[in-house]
Design an enzyme around this catalytic site. Structure first.
Site, PDB file in Angstrom:
ATOM      1  CB  THR A   1       0.637  -4.241   6.362  1.00 13.29           C
ATOM      2  OG1 THR A   1      -0.643  -4.166   5.730  1.00 13.29           O
ATOM      3  CG2 THR A   1       1.276  -2.878   6.416  1.00 13.29           C
ATOM      4  CG  ASP A   2      -2.631  -7.653   3.492  1.00 16.73           C
ATOM      5  OD1 ASP A   2      -2.949  -6.929   4.455  1.00 16.73           O
ATOM      6  OD2 ASP A   2      -3.210  -7.621   2.391  1.00 16.73           O
TER       7      ASP A   2
ATOM      8  CB  THR B   1      -0.918   0.000   1.245  1.00 16.12           C
ATOM      9  OG1 THR B   1      -1.783  -1.118   1.138  1.00 16.12           O
ATOM     10  CG2 THR B   1      -1.746   1.258   1.355  1.00 16.12           C
TER      11      THR B   1
ATOM     12  CB  THR C   1       0.671 -11.336  14.919  1.00 17.97           C
ATOM     13  OG1 THR C   1       1.412 -12.470  15.363  1.00 17.97           O
ATOM     14  CG2 THR C   1      -0.626 -11.802  14.315  1.00 17.97           C
TER      15      THR C   1
HETATM   16  N1  ASP Z   1      -2.606  -5.553   0.248  1.00 19.19           N
HETATM   17  C1  ASP Z   1      -1.521  -4.762   0.749  1.00 19.19           C
HETATM   18  C2  ASP Z   1      -0.304  -5.657   0.838  1.00 19.19           C
HETATM   19  O1  ASP Z   1      -0.124  -6.324   1.813  1.00 19.19           O
HETATM   20  C3  ASP Z   1      -1.866  -4.178   2.077  1.00 19.19           C
HETATM   21  C4  ASP Z   1      -0.798  -3.302   2.684  1.00 19.19           C
HETATM   22  O2  ASP Z   1       0.258  -3.035   2.150  1.00 19.19           O
HETATM   23  O3  ASP Z   1      -1.031  -2.819   3.783  1.00 19.19           O
HETATM   24  O4  ASP Z   1       0.463  -5.698  -0.083  1.00 19.19           O
END
Ligand code: ASP
Length: 348
Positions: free
Chosen positions: A96-97, A20, A172
Site C-alpha cells: 500500500t505504501d 503486506t 493518495t
Molecule cells: N510496507 C508494505 C508495502 O507497501 C506496506 C503494505 O503493503 O501495506 O509494501
C-alpha cells in the site's frame, strides 16, 4: 450508482508483486516477511466459488512497495501486455505504501486500455484473523471480471480498498493504521461495494479508441519534489534546482498554489526555467486545486513560467512528469501534456 449483470466464465490474472497482503510474521525477528503466492491463495478458498478462470503470476522475490521503481512499473505493464488477450481483467497485488504512485504510473503507460487493472493489497497480512486482504482481493477479482454488453465495466487503472473503487491516478494513501487507507479527494468514487457492487457509471472513463493496447515504458528520473515551507532557505532551494541532470520539478506549495514572495525564490525559479527545467505547481492541501494568479503569492510563480498542476495529486504529478520526460524530447509537448488530462488525472 447502478448495478450490473455477470457474464459466464470470465478470466482474471492476479499479479502478485509483494506487500503486506502476502507477508507473515517471522517468529524470530518479529518483523513481516513475504511468503510465496500459493500460500496466499490457500487462505482464500472462496475465490474458487466465482467459477472464473483465475491464474496468477508472482514476482520472485516479492517486492516491498518501498522498493518499487520505474523498472517494476515496466515489469507490471509488460505482464499485462503479454497476457492482455487471454484475460478479461487484471488484479495487481501490491504494497500500500507506494500503490498510488504505481497506479498513477500505469495509468499513463497503458494507452488504449480496454480492460480493468485493479490494484489492491491490505493493511493486515492475509493469514491474520482480522485481515482486510480477503475482502479487498475477492471484490477486486469481481470488479476485474465484471462486464456489461460484452465490455469491461471499469476499463481503467484503479485502486480497490475497503469497499471503495478509486481512479488510480486520483488516489493518495492517507492512513497508515486503519483499513480505509486510501482517499480520492478530487474525484468521485468509481464504485462502492455493499451487498452489491454499485458502479458510478458517470465517473468511469470509456475510451473510444479501437487501437491495440500500447505500453509506453520510458521514464526519466531526473526530477525533484520540492515542498515549500515557511522559513525555506535560499541555499536549500538553490541546491535542489542546480542538481546535476535535473529536468523537472514538482513544486508543492501552500493552499491554492502560493509560495513566499521572496525575490530570491522567483529568481532561482526563473534561472531553472531558463535552463529548460520544467516546474509544475501542485498544492500541499489534499483537496482542492491550484489557482495561479488568484493571490499575489502565486502570481510571481506564474510570471516566472511555472505550470499549474491544478488538482493533481503529488503521486500523479511526479509520475506524470517522469513519464513525459521519458517520452518526449520536445519541451513544448511536455508542457502542453502537463496542463491537460492524459488519463483522467487532472480536471480539464
Ligand atoms: N510496507 C508494505 C508495502 O507497501 C506496506 C503494505 O503493503 O501495506 O509494501
Amino acid at each position: 450508482m447502478t448495478e450490473t449483470n455477470k457474464t459466464s466464465q470470465p478470466a482474471v490474472l492476479l499479479v502478485y508483486t509483494g506487500g503486506t497482503i502476502g507477508m507473515i510474521k517471522d517468529h524470530k525477528t518479529g518483523s513481516l516477511k513475504p511468503v510465496n503466492f500459493d500460500q496466499i491463495l490457500e487462505h482464500i478458498p472462496e475465490l474458487a466459488k466465482f467459477g472464473y478462470k483465475i491464474d496468477s503470476v508472482e514476482f520472485n522475490p516479492p517486492v516491498d512497495s518501498s522498493d518499487v521503481n520505474p523498472e517494476i512499473w515496466v515489469r507490471i505493464a509488460k505482464t499485462i501486455q503479454d497476457n492482455y488477450s487471454n484475460y478479461d481483467g487484471f488484479v495487481i497485488l501490491h504494497g500500500t505504501d507506494t500503490m498510488a504512485y504505481s497506479a498513477s504510473a500505469l495509468s499513463f503507460m497503458l494507452e488504449n486500455l480496454e480492460k480493468p487493472v485493479i490494484f489492491t493489497g491490505s493493511q493486515l497480512p492475509i493469514g491474520t484473523l482480522r485481515t482486510d486482504g480477503k475482502e479487498n482481493l475477492i471484490s477486486s477479482v469481481e470488479i476485474a471480471a465484471d462486464k456489461i454488453n460484452n465490455r469491461a465495466v471499469v476499463p481503467e487503472v484503479c485502486i480497490y480498498f475497503e469497499n471503495k473503487l478509486f481512479r488510480g491516478n486520483r488516489t493518495t494513501k492517507h492512513n497508515a493504521e486503519y483499513f480505509n487507507a486510501f482517499r480520492s479527494n478530487n474525484y468521485p468514487l468509481l464504485a462502492e461495494a455493499g451487498i452489491n457492487i454499485h458502479y458510478n457509471f458517470g465517473a468511469i472513463h470509456y475510451g473510444k479508441s479501437e487501437e491495440k493496447l500500447f505500453v509506453h515504458s520510458k521514464f526519466d528520473t531526473n526530477v525533484a519534489l520540492l515542498k515549500i515551507f515557511p522559513g525555506i532557505s535560499k541555499s536549500f532551494v538553490e541546491s535542489v534546482l542546480t542538481t546535476t541532470g535535473l529536468r523537472g520539478v514538482v513544486l508543492e506549495t501552500f493552499g491554492a498554489g502560493n509560495a513566499p514572495t521572496l525575490p530570491w525564490l522567483s529568481e532561482e525559479i526563473k534561472k531553472a526555467i531558463k535552463k529548460g527545467i520544467v516546474l509544475i505547481n501542485i498544492s500541499q492541501c489534499p483537496a482542492g486545486s491550484v489557482q495561479m494568479g488568484l493571490y499575489q503569492t502565486s502570481m510571481e510563480l506564474l510570471k516566472a513560467g511555472v505550470i499549474s498542476g491544478r488538482d493533481m495529486t503529488s503521486e500523479a504529478a511526479i509520475t506524470k512528469l517522469m513519464w513525459l520526460l521519458g517520452q518526449f524530447p520536445d519541451i513544448n509537448e511536455i508542457v502542453e501534456s502537463l496542463k491537460t488530462s492524459v488519463s483522467g488525472e487532472i480536471n480539464n
